[in-house]
Design a protein around this motif. Structure first.
Motif, PDB file in Angstrom:
ATOM      1  N   ARG A 197     103.788  50.785  86.766  1.00 28.01           N
ATOM      2  CA  ARG A 197     103.166  51.347  87.960  1.00 28.01           C
ATOM      3  C   ARG A 197     101.717  50.888  88.094  1.00 28.01           C
ATOM      4  NH1 ARG A 197     101.269  52.031  91.948  1.00 28.01           N
ATOM      5  NH2 ARG A 197     100.746  53.925  93.101  1.00 28.01           N
ATOM      6  N   THR A 198     101.012  50.805  86.988  1.00 27.08           N
ATOM      7  CA  THR A 198      99.615  50.390  87.024  1.00 27.08           C
ATOM      8  C   THR A 198      99.455  48.928  87.454  1.00 27.08           C
ATOM      9  OG1 THR A 198      99.805  50.036  84.624  1.00 27.08           O
ATOM     10  CG2 THR A 198      98.733  52.068  85.371  1.00 27.08           C
ATOM     11  N   ASP A 199     100.448  48.082  87.154  1.00 25.55           N
ATOM     12  CA  ASP A 199     100.380  46.691  87.611  1.00 25.55           C
ATOM     13  C   ASP A 199     100.384  46.636  89.133  1.00 25.55           C
ATOM     14  OD1 ASP A 199     100.419  45.447  85.019  1.00 25.55           O
ATOM     15  OD2 ASP A 199     102.562  45.891  84.894  1.00 25.55           O
ATOM     16  N   TRP A 200     101.305  47.360  89.726  1.00 24.23           N
ATOM     17  CA  TRP A 200     101.441  47.319  91.185  1.00 24.23           C
ATOM     18  C   TRP A 200     100.317  48.085  91.874  1.00 24.23           C
ATOM     19  CZ3 TRP A 200     104.476  43.699  92.818  1.00 24.23           C
ATOM     20  CH2 TRP A 200     105.498  43.255  91.957  1.00 24.23           C
ATOM     21  N   ALA A 201      99.735  49.040  91.164  1.00 25.09           N
ATOM     22  CA  ALA A 201      98.608  49.776  91.740  1.00 25.09           C
ATOM     23  C   ALA A 201      97.431  48.847  92.045  1.00 25.09           C
ATOM     24  CB  ALA A 201      98.171  50.886  90.787  1.00 25.09           C
ATOM     25  N   LEU A 202      97.295  47.785  91.290  1.00 27.54           N
ATOM     26  CA  LEU A 202      96.201  46.840  91.517  1.00 27.54           C
ATOM     27  C   LEU A 202      96.276  46.211  92.900  1.00 27.54           C
ATOM     28  CD1 LEU A 202      96.118  44.950  88.072  1.00 27.54           C
ATOM     29  CD2 LEU A 202      94.775  46.945  88.778  1.00 27.54           C
ATOM     30  N   THR A 203      97.486  46.027  93.418  1.00 26.91           N
ATOM     31  CA  THR A 203      97.644  45.386  94.726  1.00 26.91           C
ATOM     32  C   THR A 203      97.267  46.326  95.876  1.00 26.91           C
ATOM     33  OG1 THR A 203      99.975  46.054  94.937  1.00 26.91           O
ATOM     34  CG2 THR A 203      99.521  43.979  93.801  1.00 26.91           C
ATOM     35  N   GLU A 204      97.044  47.597  95.564  1.00 28.31           N
ATOM     36  CA  GLU A 204      96.707  48.581  96.595  1.00 28.31           C
ATOM     37  C   GLU A 204      95.199  48.731  96.780  1.00 28.31           C
ATOM     38  OE1 GLU A 204      98.604  51.996  95.010  1.00 28.31           O
ATOM     39  OE2 GLU A 204     100.646  51.213  95.308  1.00 28.31           O
ATOM     40  N   ASP A 205      94.434  47.993  96.009  1.00 24.76           N
ATOM     41  CA  ASP A 205      92.977  48.061  96.075  1.00 24.76           C
ATOM     42  C   ASP A 205      92.439  46.707  96.528  1.00 24.76           C
ATOM     43  OD1 ASP A 205      90.359  49.572  94.969  1.00 24.76           O
ATOM     44  OD2 ASP A 205      90.283  47.462  94.336  1.00 24.76           O
ATOM     45  N   ASP A 206      91.597  46.709  97.529  1.00 23.16           N
ATOM     46  CA  ASP A 206      91.110  45.449  98.100  1.00 23.16           C
ATOM     47  C   ASP A 206      90.348  44.598  97.089  1.00 23.16           C
ATOM     48  OD1 ASP A 206      92.232  46.051 100.522  1.00 23.16           O
ATOM     49  OD2 ASP A 206      90.379  46.831 101.417  1.00 23.16           O
ATOM     50  N   GLU A 207      89.510  45.232  96.276  1.00 22.00           N
ATOM     51  CA  GLU A 207      88.737  44.477  95.285  1.00 22.00           C
ATOM     52  C   GLU A 207      89.655  43.866  94.232  1.00 22.00           C
ATOM     53  OE1 GLU A 207      84.804  45.022  92.389  1.00 22.00           O
ATOM     54  OE2 GLU A 207      85.824  46.782  93.199  1.00 22.00           O
ATOM     55  N   CYS A 208      90.607  44.643  93.760  1.00 22.12           N
ATOM     56  CA  CYS A 208      91.571  44.117  92.783  1.00 22.12           C
ATOM     57  C   CYS A 208      92.399  42.996  93.403  1.00 22.12           C
ATOM     58  CB  CYS A 208      92.494  45.233  92.302  1.00 22.12           C
ATOM     59  SG  CYS A 208      91.689  46.513  91.326  1.00 22.12           S
ATOM     60  N   LEU A 209      92.824  43.201  94.630  1.00 24.89           N
ATOM     61  CA  LEU A 209      93.676  42.214  95.293  1.00 24.89           C
ATOM     62  C   LEU A 209      92.954  40.884  95.466  1.00 24.89           C
ATOM     63  CD1 LEU A 209      96.451  41.816  96.532  1.00 24.89           C
ATOM     64  CD2 LEU A 209      95.534  42.641  98.722  1.00 24.89           C
ATOM     65  N   ARG A 210      91.664  40.945  95.700  1.00 25.39           N
ATOM     66  CA  ARG A 210      90.886  39.692  95.829  1.00 25.39           C
ATOM     67  C   ARG A 210      90.956  38.886  94.545  1.00 25.39           C
ATOM     68  NH1 ARG A 210      85.543  37.918  95.017  1.00 25.39           N
ATOM     69  NH2 ARG A 210      84.854  39.934  94.209  1.00 25.39           N
ATOM     70  N   TRP A 211      90.822  39.566  93.394  1.00 25.22           N
ATOM     71  CA  TRP A 211      90.884  38.855  92.119  1.00 25.22           C
ATOM     72  C   TRP A 211      92.306  38.407  91.785  1.00 25.22           C
ATOM     73  CZ3 TRP A 211      86.939  36.659  90.126  1.00 25.22           C
ATOM     74  CH2 TRP A 211      85.663  37.198  90.327  1.00 25.22           C
TER      75      TRP A 211
END
Length: 335
Positions: free
Chosen positions: A289-303
């Motif tokens: 779940r924590t892996d996919w949670a990263l895609t829900e945050d704009d800053e994380c998604l940029r990286w």
């Protein structure tokens, strides 16, 4: 008096060195003079002068009988007193406890396979991940060996047993702390699977107790909670994302389980984990779940996008952040 070669100190025991020094350097009389073998980096020093005064020339008559034995022992004793002044300047404690990193790496390689790499790398995260920057508690200290019964550490006993075999062989040559061993093993796991070569500084001391419980990020956290959890350990959002890329190996379904590459980020960009017909999220077919949670945050998604497009950048940043991780909370040996 003649000063030639003393071998460099190789033993941590001053008493054993003293014994070998006296037996190998005190050569008795030669033309009525005591000859000492010692290392000297130049000309005559104050120590030489002191020796000349203390080891006055004795004639043959004075070197016979009981008096000869007494003079000889007196010279041995005086040699021991002046030994520190004869040796070249060096940090003896450091020399005696110096590590040979190649011995540790070789021992790890003897027990490590690609199939075991993910478990060993996970061991690194769970040992170092207890670090709390606010009070400097936890961190890379080998305490994981006392924490295997915790739910979040399920399965790590297998990796500890694997490294335990390596440790037994390494300790026969030189003592290695669990903290150093785990840090090196994680780096070797990454390299074995095709990832970057990671240099690891040595000299960590082990904790003798478990770290506080509840310090690892839970697998149910959303992106905001994850960012907060990692910030308490001194890591930025970018560093959190790049460390998460370690899930590219193992059984989480991101690319090949034995190839360290940037597949993790590419898969995250492809879509969400499967959900049940009721709308409740089922157990993810890929990742946590924590892996996919990263895609829900704009800053994380940029990286995530940066690393999906540039594997070399991922490798460089992972190497630097791994070094920071395994140095977190460390108590280093001192001379």
């Amino acid at each position: 008096m003649e000063l030639t070669n003393i071998p460099y100190l190789a033993s941590s025991s001053s008493s054993s060195f003293f014994s070998s020094y006296c037996s190998s350097t005190c050569r008795g009389r030669r033309a009525g003079k005591l000859l000492l073998t010692a290392s000297a980096a130049g000309g005559r020093s104050a120590a030489d002068l002191a020796h000349s005064q203390l080891f006055e020339q004795e004639n043959e008559g004075a070197l016979s009988g009981p008096r000869s034995s007494w003079h000889y022992k007196r010279r041995e004793f005086t040699s021991a007193i002046l030994l520190p002044f004869l040796l070249p300047h060096a940090d003896i404690a450091s020399a005696a406890e110096a590590y040979d990193g190649s011995i540790i790496r070789s021992g790890v390689r003897n027990v490590l396979t690609k199939a075991k790499a993910a478990g060993v790398l996970r061991l690194v995260f769970h040992d170092a991940g207890t670090f709390d920057v606010s009070d400097k508690s936890g961190g890379m200290n080998g305490s994981i060996i006392y924490e295997v019964d915790r739910p979040e550490n399920t399965g790590l006993n297998r990796s500890i047993k694997i490294l335990g075999k390596a440790k037994a062989g390494i300790d026969d040559i030189q003592k290695v702390s669990w903290a150093d061993l785990i840090a090196v093993a994680g780096a070797e796991a990454v390299a074995l699977c095709g990832g970057p070569e990671i240099p690891v500084r040595l000299g960590r001391l082990d904790s003798s107790t478990a770290d506080p419980a509840g310090k690892l990020p839970e697998e149910t956290l959303d992106a905001a909670a994850l960012k907060l959890a990692f910030s308490t350990k001194g890591f930025s959002t970018q560093e959190m994302v790049v460390l998460s890329g370690a899930h590219t190996i193992g059984g989480k379904g991101f690319g090949s389980p034995i190839i360290f590459d940037n597949s993790y980020f590419k898969v995250l960009l492809e879509g969400k984990p499967q959900t049940s017909s009721s709308g409740m999220e089922a157990k993810a077919m890929v990742g946590l779940r924590t892996d996919w949670a990263l895609t829900e945050d704009d800053e994380c998604l940029r990286w995530i996008r940066i690393y999906a497009e540039d594997q070399a950048r991922f490798f460089d940043d992972f190497r630097d952040t791994y070094i920071k991780l395994v140095d977190s909370g460390v108590t280093w040996r001192t001379a």
